[in-house]
Design a protein around this motif. Structure first.
Motif, PDB file in Angstrom:
ATOM      1  N   GLU A  11      77.144  54.534  20.752  1.00  0.00           N
ATOM      2  CA  GLU A  11      76.855  54.037  19.408  1.00  0.00           C
ATOM      3  C   GLU A  11      77.845  54.604  18.396  1.00  0.00           C
ATOM      4  N   GLU A  12      78.204  55.874  18.566  1.00  0.00           N
ATOM      5  CA  GLU A  12      79.135  56.510  17.650  1.00  0.00           C
ATOM      6  C   GLU A  12      80.515  55.862  17.721  1.00  0.00           C
ATOM      7  N   GLU A  13      80.936  55.508  18.928  1.00  0.00           N
ATOM      8  CA  GLU A  13      82.249  54.860  19.079  1.00  0.00           C
ATOM      9  C   GLU A  13      82.246  53.462  18.460  1.00  0.00           C
ATOM     10  N   PHE A  14      81.126  52.756  18.567  1.00  0.00           N
ATOM     11  CA  PHE A  14      81.028  51.452  17.903  1.00  0.00           C
ATOM     12  C   PHE A  14      81.067  51.628  16.389  1.00  0.00           C
ATOM     13  N   GLU A  15      80.434  52.680  15.904  1.00  0.00           N
ATOM     14  CA  GLU A  15      80.440  52.947  14.465  1.00  0.00           C
ATOM     15  C   GLU A  15      81.861  53.258  13.992  1.00  0.00           C
ATOM     16  N   GLN A  16      82.600  54.045  14.775  1.00  0.00           N
ATOM     17  CA  GLN A  16      83.988  54.354  14.432  1.00  0.00           C
ATOM     18  C   GLN A  16      84.830  53.073  14.407  1.00  0.00           C
ATOM     19  N   GLU A  64      68.020  49.146  23.076  1.00  0.00           N
ATOM     20  CA  GLU A  64      67.808  50.296  23.975  1.00  0.00           C
ATOM     21  C   GLU A  64      67.290  51.494  23.188  1.00  0.00           C
ATOM     22  N   ALA A  65      67.924  51.764  22.073  1.00  0.00           N
ATOM     23  CA  ALA A  65      67.506  52.895  21.238  1.00  0.00           C
ATOM     24  C   ALA A  65      66.103  52.664  20.693  1.00  0.00           C
ATOM     25  N   GLY A  66      65.779  51.443  20.323  1.00  0.00           N
ATOM     26  CA  GLY A  66      64.444  51.123  19.828  1.00  0.00           C
ATOM     27  C   GLY A  66      63.383  51.348  20.885  1.00  0.00           C
ATOM     28  N   HIS A  67      63.663  50.910  22.107  1.00  0.00           N
ATOM     29  CA  HIS A  67      62.719  51.120  23.208  1.00  0.00           C
ATOM     30  C   HIS A  67      62.543  52.603  23.496  1.00  0.00           C
ATOM     31  N   TRP A  68      63.626  53.345  23.425  1.00  0.00           N
ATOM     32  CA  TRP A  68      63.553  54.785  23.664  1.00  0.00           C
ATOM     33  C   TRP A  68      62.676  55.451  22.605  1.00  0.00           C
ATOM     34  N   MET A  69      62.847  55.017  21.342  1.00  0.00           N
ATOM     35  CA  MET A  69      62.043  55.587  20.256  1.00  0.00           C
ATOM     36  C   MET A  69      60.561  55.256  20.443  1.00  0.00           C
ATOM     37  N   GLU A  70      60.263  54.030  20.851  1.00  0.00           N
ATOM     38  CA  GLU A  70      58.873  53.646  21.094  1.00  0.00           C
ATOM     39  C   GLU A  70      58.273  54.478  22.222  1.00  0.00           C
ATOM     40  N   LYS A  71      59.034  54.637  23.280  1.00  0.00           N
ATOM     41  CA  LYS A  71      58.566  55.415  24.433  1.00  0.00           C
ATOM     42  C   LYS A  71      58.334  56.869  24.027  1.00  0.00           C
ATOM     43  N   ARG A  72      59.249  57.404  23.261  1.00  0.00           N
ATOM     44  CA  ARG A  72      59.114  58.790  22.810  1.00  0.00           C
ATOM     45  C   ARG A  72      57.884  58.939  21.915  1.00  0.00           C
ATOM     46  N   GLY A  73      57.633  57.958  21.070  1.00  0.00           N
ATOM     47  CA  GLY A  73      56.449  57.993  20.212  1.00  0.00           C
ATOM     48  C   GLY A  73      55.167  57.969  21.024  1.00  0.00           C
ATOM     49  N   ALA A  74      55.135  57.148  22.078  1.00  0.00           N
ATOM     50  CA  ALA A  74      53.954  57.077  22.943  1.00  0.00           C
ATOM     51  C   ALA A  74      53.740  58.405  23.665  1.00  0.00           C
TER      52      ALA A  74
END
Length: 114
Positions: free
Chosen positions: A29-34, A81-91
């Protein structure tokens, strides 16, 4: 002089785009941002040459922009992918909280046995 500067900017933009495309599945994600920041900087520099853009320059720009959909698809996939990871982490956090009750230090526990 302005035409050669425009050519340099177009070549840099094309080079960066090709670089991203060749390594699309491995970029973070950081490389895409750059990449997005670099691209924005180049486009801002190109704005001053807007009146002198030739048809050849316009075609190069269209060729570069034709790759945007592929790059955007990968960026959206990373976002999902990041959204799913955040949801999983929240659960996981909710489940852990159920087992980690906060007890007050000065509270009493009374066990009534019969």
């Amino acid at each position: 002089m302005a035409d050669s500067n425009m050519q340099v900017l177009l070549e840099e933009l094309q080079h960066r785009t090709e670089e991203v495309l060749s390594n699309l599945m491995n970029l973070s994600e950081e490389e895409f941002e750059q990449f997005a920041d670099q691209r924005q900087r180049i486009v801002e520099q190109m704005q001053s040459f807007h009146p002198s853009i030739t048809e050849n320059d316009k075609q190069k720009i269209r060729d570069i922009l034709s790759h945007d959909s592929v790059i955007l698809q990968r960026m959206h996939a990373l976002k999902d992918e990041a959204g799913h990871w955040m949801e999983k982490r929240g659960a996981i956090r909710v489940q852990q909280h159920a087992y980690q009750q906060a007890y007050s230090v000065d509270s009493l526990f009374i066990d009534h046995r019969k």
